[in-house]
Scaffold this motif. Structure first.
Motif, PDB file in Angstrom:
ATOM      1  N   PRO A   1      42.200  35.608  24.463  1.00 17.16           N
ATOM      2  CA  PRO A   1      42.114  36.557  25.695  1.00 17.16           C
ATOM      3  C   PRO A   1      41.927  35.707  26.807  1.00 17.16           C
ATOM      4  O   PRO A   1      42.364  36.147  28.015  1.00 17.16           O
ATOM      5  CB  PRO A   1      40.971  37.491  25.283  1.00 17.16           C
ATOM      6  CG  PRO A   1      40.912  37.712  24.058  1.00 17.16           C
ATOM      7  CD  PRO A   1      41.325  36.120  23.375  1.00 17.16           C
ATOM      8  N   ASP A   2      41.036  34.783  27.009  1.00 16.19           N
ATOM      9  CA  ASP A   2      41.083  33.862  28.043  1.00 16.19           C
ATOM     10  C   ASP A   2      42.219  33.604  28.665  1.00 16.19           C
ATOM     11  O   ASP A   2      42.714  33.701  29.972  1.00 16.19           O
ATOM     12  CB  ASP A   2      40.162  32.507  27.862  1.00 16.19           C
ATOM     13  CG  ASP A   2      38.673  32.769  27.482  1.00 16.19           C
ATOM     14  OD1 ASP A   2      38.036  34.107  27.615  1.00 16.19           O
ATOM     15  OD2 ASP A   2      38.157  32.162  27.094  1.00 16.19           O
ATOM     16  N   GLY A   3      43.112  33.049  27.895  1.00 18.09           N
ATOM     17  CA  GLY A   3      44.488  32.455  28.573  1.00 18.09           C
ATOM     18  C   GLY A   3      45.343  33.622  28.725  1.00 18.09           C
ATOM     19  O   GLY A   3      46.100  33.489  29.760  1.00 18.09           O
ATOM     20  N   MET A   4      45.177  34.722  27.917  1.00 14.19           N
ATOM     21  CA  MET A   4      45.940  36.051  28.538  1.00 14.19           C
ATOM     22  C   MET A   4      45.728  36.594  29.704  1.00 14.19           C
ATOM     23  O   MET A   4      46.529  36.900  30.414  1.00 14.19           O
ATOM     24  CB  MET A   4      45.819  37.083  27.209  1.00 14.19           C
ATOM     25  CG  MET A   4      46.246  36.769  26.155  1.00 14.19           C
ATOM     26  SD  MET A   4      45.969  38.121  24.927  1.00 14.19           S
ATOM     27  CE  MET A   4      46.784  37.434  23.355  1.00 14.19           C
ATOM     28  N   VAL A   5      44.273  36.503  30.104  1.00 13.96           N
ATOM     29  CA  VAL A   5      44.063  36.953  31.314  1.00 13.96           C
ATOM     30  C   VAL A   5      44.273  36.046  32.439  1.00 13.96           C
ATOM     31  O   VAL A   5      44.986  36.581  33.621  1.00 13.96           O
ATOM     32  CB  VAL A   5      42.427  37.184  31.615  1.00 13.96           C
ATOM     33  CG1 VAL A   5      42.036  37.514  32.969  1.00 13.96           C
ATOM     34  CG2 VAL A   5      41.911  38.287  30.786  1.00 13.96           C
ATOM     35  N   LEU A   6      44.421  34.840  32.304  1.00 14.73           N
ATOM     36  CA  LEU A   6      44.823  33.773  33.220  1.00 14.73           C
ATOM     37  C   LEU A   6      46.350  33.948  33.309  1.00 14.73           C
ATOM     38  O   LEU A   6      46.824  33.967  34.566  1.00 14.73           O
ATOM     39  CB  LEU A   6      44.419  32.381  32.714  1.00 14.73           C
ATOM     40  CG  LEU A   6      45.072  31.196  33.868  1.00 14.73           C
ATOM     41  CD1 LEU A   6      44.256  31.383  35.093  1.00 14.73           C
ATOM     42  CD2 LEU A   6      44.437  30.012  33.522  1.00 14.73           C
ATOM     43  N   ILE A   7      47.192  33.900  32.462  1.00 15.15           N
ATOM     44  CA  ILE A   7      48.457  34.218  32.477  1.00 15.15           C
ATOM     45  C   ILE A   7      48.787  35.208  33.168  1.00 15.15           C
ATOM     46  O   ILE A   7      49.856  35.424  34.141  1.00 15.15           O
ATOM     47  CB  ILE A   7      49.178  34.242  31.225  1.00 15.15           C
ATOM     48  CG1 ILE A   7      49.104  32.774  30.358  1.00 15.15           C
ATOM     49  CG2 ILE A   7      50.588  34.549  31.236  1.00 15.15           C
ATOM     50  CD1 ILE A   7      49.425  32.792  28.924  1.00 15.15           C
ATOM     51  N   ALA A   8      48.096  36.490  33.009  1.00 15.61           N
ATOM     52  CA  ALA A   8      48.617  37.907  33.600  1.00 15.61           C
ATOM     53  C   ALA A   8      48.117  37.564  35.010  1.00 15.61           C
ATOM     54  O   ALA A   8      48.806  38.168  36.059  1.00 15.61           O
ATOM     55  CB  ALA A   8      47.686  39.007  33.182  1.00 15.61           C
ATOM     56  N   THR A   9      47.128  36.827  35.547  1.00 14.41           N
ATOM     57  CA  THR A   9      46.571  36.538  36.893  1.00 14.41           C
ATOM     58  C   THR A   9      47.745  35.903  37.712  1.00 14.41           C
ATOM     59  O   THR A   9      48.315  36.458  38.779  1.00 14.41           O
ATOM     60  CB  THR A   9      45.328  36.000  36.955  1.00 14.41           C
ATOM     61  OG1 THR A   9      44.524  36.659  36.382  1.00 14.41           O
ATOM     62  CG2 THR A   9      45.125  35.666  38.657  1.00 14.41           C
ATOM     63  N   ILE A  10      48.212  34.903  37.213  1.00 15.30           N
ATOM     64  CA  ILE A  10      49.534  33.839  37.756  1.00 15.30           C
ATOM     65  C   ILE A  10      50.610  34.629  37.721  1.00 15.30           C
ATOM     66  O   ILE A  10      51.344  35.052  38.764  1.00 15.30           O
ATOM     67  CB  ILE A  10      49.717  32.769  36.813  1.00 15.30           C
ATOM     68  CG1 ILE A  10      48.366  32.039  36.884  1.00 15.30           C
ATOM     69  CG2 ILE A  10      50.990  31.958  37.319  1.00 15.30           C
ATOM     70  CD1 ILE A  10      48.495  30.733  35.714  1.00 15.30           C
ATOM     71  N   VAL A  11      51.134  35.707  36.878  1.00 13.86           N
ATOM     72  CA  VAL A  11      52.243  36.403  36.899  1.00 13.86           C
ATOM     73  C   VAL A  11      52.062  37.458  37.954  1.00 13.86           C
ATOM     74  O   VAL A  11      53.103  37.828  38.692  1.00 13.86           O
ATOM     75  CB  VAL A  11      52.700  37.172  35.625  1.00 13.86           C
ATOM     76  CG1 VAL A  11      53.588  38.229  35.577  1.00 13.86           C
ATOM     77  CG2 VAL A  11      52.877  36.009  34.383  1.00 13.86           C
ATOM     78  N   PHE A  12      50.938  38.162  37.988  1.00 13.08           N
ATOM     79  CA  PHE A  12      50.674  38.936  39.063  1.00 13.08           C
ATOM     80  C   PHE A  12      50.815  38.538  40.440  1.00 13.08           C
ATOM     81  O   PHE A  12      51.400  39.187  41.251  1.00 13.08           O
ATOM     82  CB  PHE A  12      49.220  39.710  39.088  1.00 13.08           C
ATOM     83  CG  PHE A  12      48.666  40.397  40.168  1.00 13.08           C
ATOM     84  CD1 PHE A  12      48.823  41.854  40.280  1.00 13.08           C
ATOM     85  CD2 PHE A  12      47.684  39.818  41.038  1.00 13.08           C
ATOM     86  CE1 PHE A  12      48.562  42.551  41.344  1.00 13.08           C
ATOM     87  CE2 PHE A  12      47.292  40.482  42.271  1.00 13.08           C
ATOM     88  CZ  PHE A  12      47.563  41.797  42.414  1.00 13.08           C
ATOM     89  N   TRP A  13      50.214  37.493  40.732  1.00 12.63           N
ATOM     90  CA  TRP A  13      50.358  36.687  42.194  1.00 12.63           C
ATOM     91  C   TRP A  13      51.765  36.418  42.459  1.00 12.63           C
ATOM     92  O   TRP A  13      52.312  36.399  43.559  1.00 12.63           O
ATOM     93  CB  TRP A  13      49.557  35.767  42.280  1.00 12.63           C
ATOM     94  CG  TRP A  13      48.137  36.193  42.793  1.00 12.63           C
ATOM     95  CD1 TRP A  13      47.070  35.611  41.829  1.00 12.63           C
ATOM     96  CD2 TRP A  13      47.608  36.829  43.857  1.00 12.63           C
ATOM     97  NE1 TRP A  13      45.884  36.182  42.501  1.00 12.63           N
ATOM     98  CE2 TRP A  13      46.295  37.115  43.489  1.00 12.63           C
ATOM     99  CE3 TRP A  13      48.219  37.451  44.905  1.00 12.63           C
ATOM    100  CZ2 TRP A  13      45.677  37.870  44.510  1.00 12.63           C
ATOM    101  CZ3 TRP A  13      47.579  37.992  45.666  1.00 12.63           C
ATOM    102  CH2 TRP A  13      46.237  38.127  45.670  1.00 12.63           C
ATOM    103  N   SER A  14      52.447  36.072  41.307  1.00 15.49           N
ATOM    104  CA  SER A  14      54.002  35.649  41.602  1.00 15.49           C
ATOM    105  C   SER A  14      54.592  36.793  42.069  1.00 15.49           C
ATOM    106  O   SER A  14      55.448  37.026  43.029  1.00 15.49           O
ATOM    107  CB  SER A  14      54.576  34.886  40.413  1.00 15.49           C
ATOM    108  OG  SER A  14      55.945  34.701  40.559  1.00 15.49           O
TER     109      SER A  14
END
Length: 163
Positions: free
Chosen positions: A71-84
């Motif tokens: 889940p740590d990686g999932m949250v980070l990936i979601a954050t990056i996609v969100f900002w994009s």
């Protein structure tokens, strides 16, 4: 060899901390690349490349176990996609901020003449531009009415009409 499911599915750090780290990383790299210019003539746009690299790194860390849990990686990936997503939507919805988020097109050739100041600003050599023009079917620069470096790093060409 027992699988410790608790270590895989339980957060190893605060999700808020992951979001903050992802946000800071995204904006630092975005601003750094935006200030660096569009040296990527004819290739992927900077924002596209940024998202791919950051997602790949975040996913690799989650899968390789550098994080303690997936889940740590999932949250980070979601954050990056969100900002994009936000950057794209804000640039679309608010034209006044578009120049800060997406560079404007830049004229490289005007009426068959190289625009050397613009080329220098983006560190584009005459040979690189000639290569891009040849790929567009232009043999001689006098055939070009306008050639632009587009926000995504590609070169668009408007040929003379033959008048």
């Amino acid at each position: 060899m027992d699988i410790q499911w608790e270590n895989i599915i339980k957060f190893s750090m605060s999700p808020i901390e992951i979001v903050i780290r992802g946000t800071l990383t995204y904006w630092f790299i975005f601003i750094l690349l935006r200030l660096a210019g569009r040296r990527d003539v004819g290739s992927l746009g900077i924002a596209d490349l940024l998202v791919v690299v950051l997602i790949a790194d975040a996913a690799q860390n989650a899968m390789a176990g550098e994080y303690k849990a997936v889940p740590d990686g999932m949250v980070l990936i979601a954050t990056i996609v969100f900002w994009s997503f936000v950057v794209d939507r804000v640039a679309f919805a608010f034209p006044i901020v578009r120049p800060f988020l997406m560079p404007p097109k830049l004229c490289l050739v005007k009426d068959g003449q190289l625009q050397r100041r613009a080329m220098r600003r983006e560190s584009i050599t005459s040979d690189e531009l000639a290569s891009e023009l040849r790929q567009k079917g232009v043999e001689d620069i006098s055939e070009v009415r306008r050639a632009y470096l587009e926000p995504d790093g590609s070169v668009s060409v408007i040929k003379n009409t033959g008048e």
